[in-house]
Motif scaffolding. Structure first.
Motif, PDB file in Angstrom:
ATOM      1  N   LEU A  93       0.822  -1.216   0.000  1.00  0.00           N
ATOM      2  CA  LEU A  93       0.000   0.000   0.000  1.00  0.00           C
ATOM      3  C   LEU A  93       0.856   1.266   0.000  1.00  0.00           C
ATOM      4  O   LEU A  93       0.559   2.217  -0.726  1.00  0.00           O
ATOM      5  N   SER A  94       1.915   1.275   0.794  1.00  0.00           N
ATOM      6  CA  SER A  94       2.761   2.469   0.826  1.00  0.00           C
ATOM      7  C   SER A  94       3.493   2.656  -0.500  1.00  0.00           C
ATOM      8  O   SER A  94       3.681   3.789  -0.948  1.00  0.00           O
ATOM      9  N   ALA A  95       3.883   1.572  -1.152  1.00  0.00           N
ATOM     10  CA  ALA A  95       4.522   1.684  -2.466  1.00  0.00           C
ATOM     11  C   ALA A  95       3.537   2.234  -3.492  1.00  0.00           C
ATOM     12  O   ALA A  95       3.890   3.112  -4.305  1.00  0.00           O
ATOM     13  N   ILE A  96       2.303   1.753  -3.462  1.00  0.00           N
ATOM     14  CA  ILE A  96       1.288   2.246  -4.399  1.00  0.00           C
ATOM     15  C   ILE A  96       1.020   3.731  -4.158  1.00  0.00           C
ATOM     16  O   ILE A  96       0.982   4.527  -5.105  1.00  0.00           O
ATOM     17  N   ILE A  97       0.870   4.110  -2.898  1.00  0.00           N
ATOM     18  CA  ILE A  97       0.640   5.528  -2.581  1.00  0.00           C
ATOM     19  C   ILE A  97       1.821   6.378  -3.044  1.00  0.00           C
ATOM     20  O   ILE A  97       1.638   7.442  -3.650  1.00  0.00           O
ATOM     21  N   GLY A  98       3.031   5.906  -2.785  1.00  0.00           N
ATOM     22  CA  GLY A  98       4.223   6.640  -3.220  1.00  0.00           C
ATOM     23  C   GLY A  98       4.288   6.789  -4.726  1.00  0.00           C
ATOM     24  O   GLY A  98       4.616   7.862  -5.244  1.00  0.00           O
ATOM     25  N   MET A  99       3.958   5.720  -5.455  1.00  0.00           N
ATOM     26  CA  MET A  99       3.979   5.795  -6.916  1.00  0.00           C
ATOM     27  C   MET A  99       2.913   6.745  -7.444  1.00  0.00           C
ATOM     28  O   MET A  99       3.166   7.511  -8.380  1.00  0.00           O
ATOM     29  N   VAL A 100       1.726   6.712  -6.854  1.00  0.00           N
ATOM     30  CA  VAL A 100       0.649   7.595  -7.298  1.00  0.00           C
ATOM     31  C   VAL A 100       1.026   9.057  -7.055  1.00  0.00           C
ATOM     32  O   VAL A 100       0.861   9.914  -7.938  1.00  0.00           O
ATOM     33  N   VAL A 101       1.548   9.345  -5.872  1.00  0.00           N
ATOM     34  CA  VAL A 101       1.934  10.723  -5.558  1.00  0.00           C
ATOM     35  C   VAL A 101       3.095  11.179  -6.452  1.00  0.00           C
ATOM     36  O   VAL A 101       3.066  12.282  -7.003  1.00  0.00           O
ATOM     37  N   ALA A 102       4.109  10.330  -6.615  1.00  0.00           N
ATOM     38  CA  ALA A 102       5.248  10.696  -7.461  1.00  0.00           C
ATOM     39  C   ALA A 102       4.816  10.874  -8.907  1.00  0.00           C
ATOM     40  O   ALA A 102       5.224  11.826  -9.578  1.00  0.00           O
ATOM     41  N   GLY A 103       3.979   9.962  -9.396  1.00  0.00           N
ATOM     42  CA  GLY A 103       3.502  10.076 -10.777  1.00  0.00           C
ATOM     43  C   GLY A 103       2.653  11.313 -10.991  1.00  0.00           C
ATOM     44  O   GLY A 103       2.793  12.016 -11.994  1.00  0.00           O
ATOM     45  N   GLY A 104       1.769  11.589 -10.051  1.00  0.00           N
ATOM     46  CA  GLY A 104       0.932  12.783 -10.155  1.00  0.00           C
ATOM     47  C   GLY A 104       1.749  14.058 -10.114  1.00  0.00           C
ATOM     48  O   GLY A 104       1.507  14.995 -10.882  1.00  0.00           O
ATOM     49  N   THR A 105       2.732  14.093  -9.214  1.00  0.00           N
ATOM     50  CA  THR A 105       3.599  15.266  -9.128  1.00  0.00           C
ATOM     51  C   THR A 105       4.408  15.437 -10.405  1.00  0.00           C
ATOM     52  O   THR A 105       4.522  16.546 -10.928  1.00  0.00           O
ATOM     53  N   SER A 106       4.961  14.350 -10.911  1.00  0.00           N
ATOM     54  CA  SER A 106       5.729  14.427 -12.165  1.00  0.00           C
ATOM     55  C   SER A 106       4.852  14.896 -13.308  1.00  0.00           C
ATOM     56  O   SER A 106       5.269  15.744 -14.110  1.00  0.00           O
ATOM     57  N   ASN A 107       3.648  14.365 -13.397  1.00  0.00           N
ATOM     58  CA  ASN A 107       2.719  14.761 -14.451  1.00  0.00           C
ATOM     59  C   ASN A 107       2.399  16.253 -14.345  1.00  0.00           C
ATOM     60  O   ASN A 107       2.388  16.966 -15.351  1.00  0.00           O
ATOM     61  N   MET A 108       2.158  16.728 -13.131  1.00  0.00           N
ATOM     62  CA  MET A 108       1.865  18.138 -12.919  1.00  0.00           C
ATOM     63  C   MET A 108       3.052  19.013 -13.329  1.00  0.00           C
ATOM     64  O   MET A 108       2.873  20.048 -13.981  1.00  0.00           O
ATOM     65  N   LEU A 109       4.269  18.579 -12.978  1.00  0.00           N
ATOM     66  CA  LEU A 109       5.452  19.366 -13.325  1.00  0.00           C
ATOM     67  C   LEU A 109       5.700  19.380 -14.823  1.00  0.00           C
ATOM     68  O   LEU A 109       6.112  20.399 -15.384  1.00  0.00           O
ATOM     69  N   VAL A 110       5.443  18.261 -15.500  1.00  0.00           N
ATOM     70  CA  VAL A 110       5.605  18.221 -16.957  1.00  0.00           C
ATOM     71  C   VAL A 110       4.606  19.168 -17.619  1.00  0.00           C
ATOM     72  O   VAL A 110       4.959  19.925 -18.525  1.00  0.00           O
ATOM     73  N   LYS A 111       3.359  19.137 -17.167  1.00  0.00           N
ATOM     74  CA  LYS A 111       2.349  20.041 -17.726  1.00  0.00           C
ATOM     75  C   LYS A 111       2.721  21.491 -17.465  1.00  0.00           C
ATOM     76  O   LYS A 111       2.537  22.349 -18.315  1.00  0.00           O
ATOM     77  N   ARG A 112       3.245  21.746 -16.280  1.00  0.00           N
ATOM     78  CA  ARG A 112       3.668  23.109 -15.934  1.00  0.00           C
ATOM     79  C   ARG A 112       4.791  23.562 -16.852  1.00  0.00           C
ATOM     80  O   ARG A 112       4.782  24.685 -17.351  1.00  0.00           O
ATOM     81  N   LYS A 113       5.763  22.680 -17.089  1.00  0.00           N
ATOM     82  CA  LYS A 113       6.882  23.025 -17.964  1.00  0.00           C
ATOM     83  C   LYS A 113       6.408  23.242 -19.392  1.00  0.00           C
ATOM     84  O   LYS A 113       6.840  24.172 -20.056  1.00  0.00           O
ATOM     85  N   GLU A 114       5.506  22.383 -19.874  1.00  0.00           N
ATOM     86  CA  GLU A 114       4.960  22.549 -21.216  1.00  0.00           C
ATOM     87  C   GLU A 114       4.198  23.857 -21.329  1.00  0.00           C
ATOM     88  O   GLU A 114       4.266  24.535 -22.343  1.00  0.00           O
ATOM     89  N   GLY A 115       3.475  24.235 -20.281  1.00  0.00           N
ATOM     90  CA  GLY A 115       2.740  25.495 -20.274  1.00  0.00           C
ATOM     91  C   GLY A 115       3.662  26.686 -20.355  1.00  0.00           C
ATOM     92  O   GLY A 115       3.378  27.664 -21.037  1.00  0.00           O
ATOM     93  N   LYS A 116       4.799  26.618 -19.663  1.00  0.00           N
ATOM     94  CA  LYS A 116       5.767  27.715 -19.713  1.00  0.00           C
ATOM     95  C   LYS A 116       6.430  27.808 -21.077  1.00  0.00           C
ATOM     96  O   LYS A 116       6.716  28.892 -21.558  1.00  0.00           O
ATOM     97  N   GLU A 117       6.695  26.654 -21.694  1.00  0.00           N
ATOM     98  CA  GLU A 117       7.336  26.656 -23.009  1.00  0.00           C
ATOM     99  C   GLU A 117       6.428  27.256 -24.071  1.00  0.00           C
ATOM    100  O   GLU A 117       6.898  27.869 -25.012  1.00  0.00           O
ATOM    101  N   THR A 118       5.119  27.079 -23.917  1.00  0.00           N
ATOM    102  CA  THR A 118       4.181  27.632 -24.892  1.00  0.00           C
ATOM    103  C   THR A 118       3.721  29.036 -24.495  1.00  0.00           C
ATOM    104  O   THR A 118       2.928  29.640 -25.194  1.00  0.00           O
ATOM    105  N   GLY A 119       4.196  29.513 -23.342  1.00  0.00           N
ATOM    106  CA  GLY A 119       3.839  30.857 -22.896  1.00  0.00           C
ATOM    107  C   GLY A 119       2.546  30.897 -22.100  1.00  0.00           C
ATOM    108  O   GLY A 119       2.062  31.951 -21.757  1.00  0.00           O
ATOM    109  N   ASN A 120       1.984  29.758 -21.776  1.00  0.00           N
ATOM    110  CA  ASN A 120       0.757  29.683 -21.003  1.00  0.00           C
ATOM    111  C   ASN A 120       1.129  29.454 -19.543  1.00  0.00           C
ATOM    112  O   ASN A 120       1.721  28.451 -19.203  1.00  0.00           O
ATOM    113  N   SER A 121       0.755  30.350 -18.669  1.00  0.00           N
ATOM    114  CA  SER A 121       1.104  30.224 -17.250  1.00  0.00           C
ATOM    115  C   SER A 121      -0.043  29.651 -16.433  1.00  0.00           C
ATOM    116  O   SER A 121      -0.040  29.733 -15.221  1.00  0.00           O
TER     117      SER A 121
END
Length: 132
Positions: free
Chosen positions: A100-128
């Protein structure tokens, strides 16, 4: 030039250690019921999020530590060998907790990574709109 990289790496590691130690110090000072290293990671996250410190200041050392993360689990694995009786008694409960702790860790890490990738893509296209 190589000496510059070594000094930069040592300063990055020192910065990470100081933030970690600050977490332990705060936990001890205020008698908090949270591990010091977890508080240190929260402090680092807040410092990065508020842009008090920049990712580039720690990126090299963090990349090195993540690349060699499995090496840091060797002492833990060796220590588990001495706990055979505990594992035999409570193996099922421990396995459930670990899974359970591994699953929670993977979900949180994956969600955070996904959010950061979207944030970076938004900055590259000029969308904040994707900023934290």
């Amino acid at each position: 030039m190589k000496a510059d990289k070594i000094i930069k790496f040592l300063l990055q590691i020192t910065g990470l250690i100081l933030i970690n130690k600050a977490g332990f110090y705060i936990v001890e000072l205020f008698e908090l019921r949270i591990p010091g290293n977890v508080l240190g990671m929260i402090i680092l996250f807040v410092l990065l999020w508020t842009r008090v410190v920049r990712l580039e200041w720690f990126e090299g050392a963090a990349d090195f530590l993540v690349r060699h993360l499995s090496f840091f689990f060797v002492p833990i694995s060796v220590g588990l060998m001495t706990l055979g009786g505990l594992i035999a008694e409570n193996g099922i409960q421990l396995a459930i907790i670990l899974i359970l702790s591994a699953i929670i860790g993977m979900v949180v890490a994956g969600g955070t990574s996904n959010m950061l990738v979207k944030r970076k893509e938004g900055k590259e296209t000029g969308n904040s709109a994707h900023d934290l």
